[in-house]
Design an enzyme around this catalytic site. Structure first.
Site, PDB file in Angstrom:
ATOM      1  CD  GLU A 353     -23.007  -6.405 -27.438  1.00  0.00           C
ATOM      2  OE1 GLU A 353     -22.659  -6.933 -26.361  1.00  0.00           O
ATOM      3  OE2 GLU A 353     -23.432  -5.233 -27.501  1.00  0.00           O
ATOM      4  CG  HIS A 384       7.943  -3.200 -28.444  1.00  0.00           C
ATOM      5  ND1 HIS A 384       9.256  -3.367 -28.821  1.00  0.00           N
ATOM      6  CD2 HIS A 384       7.573  -1.969 -28.877  1.00  0.00           C
ATOM      7  CE1 HIS A 384       9.677  -2.262 -29.427  1.00  0.00           C
ATOM      8  NE2 HIS A 384       8.684  -1.395 -29.484  1.00  0.00           N
ATOM      9  CE  LYS A 511     -26.795  -7.832 -20.517  1.00  0.00           C
ATOM     10  NZ  LYS A 511     -27.565  -6.713 -21.058  1.00  0.00           N
TER      11      LYS A 511
HETATM   12  O1  F6P Z   1     -23.318  -6.553 -23.398  1.00  0.00           O
HETATM   13  C1  F6P Z   1     -24.669  -6.530 -23.682  1.00  0.00           C
HETATM   14  C2  F6P Z   1     -25.212  -5.163 -23.564  1.00  0.00           C
HETATM   15  O2  F6P Z   1     -26.595  -5.284 -23.685  1.00  0.00           O
HETATM   16  C3  F6P Z   1     -24.645  -4.202 -24.601  1.00  0.00           C
HETATM   17  O3  F6P Z   1     -25.263  -4.289 -25.823  1.00  0.00           O
HETATM   18  C4  F6P Z   1     -24.807  -2.901 -23.909  1.00  0.00           C
HETATM   19  O4  F6P Z   1     -24.020  -1.919 -24.494  1.00  0.00           O
HETATM   20  C5  F6P Z   1     -24.395  -3.267 -22.510  1.00  0.00           C
HETATM   21  O5  F6P Z   1     -24.931  -4.563 -22.314  1.00  0.00           O
HETATM   22  C6  F6P Z   1     -24.880  -2.347 -21.427  1.00  0.00           C
HETATM   23  O6  F6P Z   1     -26.263  -2.279 -21.413  1.00  0.00           O
HETATM   24  P1  F6P Z   1     -27.014  -1.089 -20.717  1.00  0.00           P
HETATM   25  O7  F6P Z   1     -26.586   0.178 -21.378  1.00  0.00           O
HETATM   26  O8  F6P Z   1     -28.466  -1.382 -20.887  1.00  0.00           O
HETATM   27  O9  F6P Z   1     -26.605  -1.094 -19.270  1.00  0.00           O
END
Ligand code: F6P
Length: 543
Positions: A353, A384, A511
């Site tokens: 990430e 394994h 998202k």
């Molecule tokens: O996967 C994207 C992300 O923004 C991560 O960087 C973060 O750790 C995760 O989502 C959870 O985000 P939040 O803590 O804001 O729920």
């Protein structure tokens, strides 16, 4: 020919490295060891209770000299200073990356220690059985609801340190729920008693759909158990951890149950903050402070050690060498310790990430590889599963072996005889770790002479590079140093690649698109704007 966008300072050293790599591609690790009896002494360093052996990498002292020149041409030392001076190293979000401040002592970071103290009060009350559910029962079970950095760090560290005990009180059972569907939370809630369960909703943004969906399911479960006691159940059964107090309040987390951290802490760098509440419930606040101390030692080392002895710098340069000069774009993370079971997934987020990026600071797309594909598994289990590919497949893969040099028996859990058996099992694991890295490096030449004449299908090519990280022991302090080592290594690589390791715009877009897809699935409207594949799948799912 080198592309034009490298600076004048950088071009000669890049060219020298490319020429050097032309030779290195023909090296075999077995020859490098045969030619230099002092290879381990030259190519290993020790600090913060960690021995890092990179002598099984396909490089020499000259390679590292050149890589350090490249680092200087990229002003790595200036960037390290900028990180610790609090400059806006996260330039796409115009803010600093101050996760290292979470490890500072109280005098230097009072606001951090205020929150640690508030977390300590909650931990203390839960451990002493003084935090009561809304019917007056002590808490027996804590469920951490979070995802990404709000799940992987606390999950990894509390699992790794489960042998350690809080200094007082009784540790509750800890559970982690992250998956967006109900497959984790539904069976878990079936087994738990609402009267004795505390839900910790962990989310930096407090807007992550995955987490809010699970938190709402947990709230509905508690409301069913305690009808008409909305206020009491929110006060007694929910704690929130976030950098967004407004959203926490909107959702209903009582102000007294809100633990805060800050925008300047990236989610994947947040286990040192109140996001680490499950870790503190596992090892107690004293253990949590030891974890911070181990990380602080590594921060100091990273800030002060010369490049040639600086562990995060060395690991970062080794990765850059493998990826950009030897074209080894996969790395396996192989802890030889069942307690580090979740470490590979933790690193997958931390590294991919952070450095899964392809646009440089000035907005130009890179024309070289950045973060490799990283995956992993407890080493002895991976033997394994996928080691066959490492030994005889066609892909070059770099490996990180992680192992504790010393076995420390868990506090008072085992009898004398059992301790000895567990110590023997630890030696067996260590033997496997050393044997595998040796065979991967030397190939058939690791075997006795009488086994050299084998049919092709029984031959081992070797020459798979690896680094071995040997911890003195797996303790809160050493885990802190290990995690901080990887955090800083990620930063070093980002500087060499000219990318921002502290944002995650690719994930953000996913998202948004997912949010738009929900009404399409629910109503079937809006199909026309979709591609044929997605349209077909939506129709099938709706039918
Ligand atoms: O996967 C994207 C992300 O923004 C991560 O960087 C973060 O750790 C995760 O989502 C959870 O985000 P939040 O803590 O804001 O729920």
């Amino acid at each position: 020919m080198l592309p034009d966008h490298f600076s004048a300072a950088e071009r000669p050293v890049r060219q020298a490295l490319a020429d050097h790599a032309g030779k290195a591609r023909h090296w075999h690790l077995a020859d490098l060891f045969a030619d230099d009896a002092g290879r381990f002494e030259t190519l290993s360093r020790e600090c913060c209770g960690l021995l890092v052996d990179y002598s099984k990498q396909r490089l020499t002292g000259e390679t590292l000299d050149l890589l350090r020149e490249l680092a200087r041409a990229r002003d790595l030392e200036g960037w390290i200073r900028a990180l610790f001076e609090g400059s806006d190293v996260n330039w796409t979000e115009a803010r600093p990356a101050l996760h290292w401040r979470l490890r500072e002592q109280a005098a230097a970071a009072p606001e951090v220690h205020d929150q640690l103290a508030r977390m300590g009060e909650i931990v203390d009350q839960v451990l002493r059985g003084q935090w009561r559910g809304c019917h007056g029962d002590a808490i027996t079970d804590v469920v951490n609801v979070g995802v990404g950095g709000s799940d992987l760090g606390p999950l990894m560290a509390s699992y790794a340190l489960a042998d350690f005990r809080p200094e007082h009180g009784r540790r509750p059972n800890l559970h982690f729920v992250s998956s967006m569907d109900g497959s984790q939370i539904a069976p878990l809630l079936n087994d738990l008693n609402p009267a004795t369960t505390l839900i910790v909703v962990s989310s930096k943004s407090f807007t992550t759909l995955d987490t809010l969906a699970n938190a709402e399911t947990a709230r509905a479960w508690l409301e069913r158990a305690f009808p008409d006691q909305q206020r009491a159940l929110m006060r007694c059964h929910f704690v929130g951890v976030s950098a967004n107090p407004e959203k926490m309040s909107e959702w209903g987390i009582h102000p007294c149950n809100q633990l805060l951290f800050w925008e300047w802490v990236g989610g994947r760098f947040s286990l040192w903050s109140a996001i680490g509440l499950p870790i503190a419930l596992t090892v107690g606040m004293q253990g949590f402070h030891e974890l911070l101390e181990g990380a602080r030692e590594m921060d100091r080392h990273f800030r002060e050690a010369p490049l040639a002895d600086n562990l995060p710098v060395i690991l970062g340069l080794v990765d850059v060498w493998n990826i950009n000069f030897l074209d080894i774009t996969a790395r396996a993370v192989l802890p030889y310790d069942g307690r580090l079971k979740h470490f590979p997934s933790y690193l997958e987020q931390l590294e991919m990430e952070s450095n899964g990026k392809s646009v440089t600071r000035d907005g130009t797309p890179v024309d070289y590889h950045t973060c490799p594909v990283i995956w992993g598994e407890v080493g002895s289990n991976a033997q394994h599963a996928f080691y066959q590919l490492l030994h005889q497949g066609t892909q070059p893969v770099a490996c990180d072996f992680i192992v504790a040099g010393r076995y420390v028996p868990p506090h008072g859990d085992a009898e004398g005889g059992e301790h000895q058996r567990l110590a023997r099992q630890h030696r067996l694991t260590l033997a496997n770790c050393l044997a595998q890295s040796r065979l991967l490096a030397l190939g058939g030449r690791a075997l006795p002479d009488d086994q050299h004449d084998q049919p092709a299908f029984k031959q081992y090519r070797g020459n798979q590079p690896s680094t071995t990280l040997m911890l003195d022991e797996l303790s809160p302090r050493r885990l802190g140093s290990l995690v901080a080592l990887y955090e800083h290594k990620v930063f070093v690589e980002s500087v060499l690649w000219g990318i921002n390791p502290f944002d995650q715009w690719g994930v953000e877009m996913g998202k948004v698109i997912a949010r738009d897809m929900v009404p399409v699935l629910e109503t079937g409207d809006g199909l026309d704007g979709l591609d044929a594949s997605t349209r077909g799948l939506v129709r099938r799912a709706r039918s």
